[in-house]
Design an enzyme around this catalytic site. Sequence first.
Site, PDB file in Angstrom:
ATOM      1  N   GLY A   1      37.535   7.010  -3.052  1.00 37.77           N
ATOM      2  CA  GLY A   1      38.593   6.389  -2.259  1.00 37.77           C
ATOM      3  C   GLY A   1      39.058   7.223  -1.089  1.00 37.77           C
ATOM      4  N   SER A   2      38.231   8.129  -0.621  1.00 39.44           N
ATOM      5  CA  SER A   2      38.639   9.093   0.400  1.00 39.44           C
ATOM      6  C   SER A   2      39.029   8.449   1.726  1.00 39.44           C
ATOM      7  CB  SER A   2      37.499  10.084   0.641  1.00 39.44           C
ATOM      8  OG  SER A   2      37.750  10.883   1.778  1.00 39.44           O
ATOM      9  N   ASN A   3      40.268   8.724   2.168  1.00 44.88           N
ATOM     10  CA  ASN A   3      40.696   8.318   3.504  1.00 44.88           C
ATOM     11  C   ASN A   3      39.926   9.093   4.566  1.00 44.88           C
ATOM     12  OD1 ASN A   3      42.894   6.487   2.754  1.00 44.88           O
ATOM     13  ND2 ASN A   3      43.927   8.317   2.015  1.00 44.88           N
TER      14      ASN A   3
END
Length: 341
Positions: free
Chosen positions: A73-75
């Site tokens: 889920g890395s921004n």
Amino acid sequence: MSAPPARLELALAPTPILKLDRLSRRLGVEIHVKRDDLTGLLESGNKVRKLEFLVGEALQQGADTLITCGPPGSNGCRAVAAVAARLGLRAVLAIRGERPAAYDGNLLLGRLLGADTRYYPELGPELGPELGAELALERAEGVMEALAAEVRARGGRPYVIPESGAGELGALGYVECAVELSEQIHHGAPRFDTIVITAGSGGSHAGLLMGKQLAGLPGEIVSVPVTAPAERVRQAIVRTVGAAIQRFGFAIEVPKTIHLLDGYQGAGPAAATDEELGVIVALAREEGLLLDPVYTGKGFRGLVETLARDPKALGQRVCFIHTGGLFGLFPLRDRLSRLAQ
């Protein structure tokens, strides 16, 4: 010692400052939000400010491929994919964990943006204590260097971006944010007693502390660590400021005191508690403002609980910097749907 690379203008800035009227009345403290979630759409959040300098250096070096690492889920990974597509570069993302059965949230956006996505279960989903932060970081760096060697072997020119844009170069993005905020105050925005930001790697906090000295930004800088232990965040902030002084020759001092609101760490979106998700739902309904479950939801909870215990703890006027992450809500649609009912 060298000058910073030329900054690319990637973010939509300056970002607005909005007062949360109903929450302010309820807590008896003026709470404002600097909307860094509005720095762009696909590029939204604090990462694009860091990428203005990191990708600026990449282009100066003639890079044609951006490589970075992060959890599913890395921004940061999503922002790198968006900037690469915008600039006609290739993006390679090293994802901590297994390939999912279906793409969602930031991971889906990264794939839609054309990023070459690789999966590394041995890295674990987070830089968590179960693997050991230093060992996890070392393994991630090794993976990214191997990817860079692969790009070079094909005739490409890679540039490795540290996970989350951590380090003294990425921190310059929040030096610029501090300058921007100082100018907004000069032109009529409120003068804040405290500026609060969520801390992952601590780079944004470090940048604000440097900008406070360089631009005369008033108020205390406080962060809420949400992934790493407080002492590790303090050490990272001190290290980042010291590295920036050495590399760029800033005439500033390493702060002797780093102010943190501790006790709000979690291990990624899957570990978000119902209390944390409840804060997100409550704020959405009270002020029409959405937070994310990994960073800003935890950070804002730390701010609100601190003020509920002692309304004078951070002064009469507080600014929370919203660092984005909205796309992290969608993988938690089932739990949020139950809470919304």
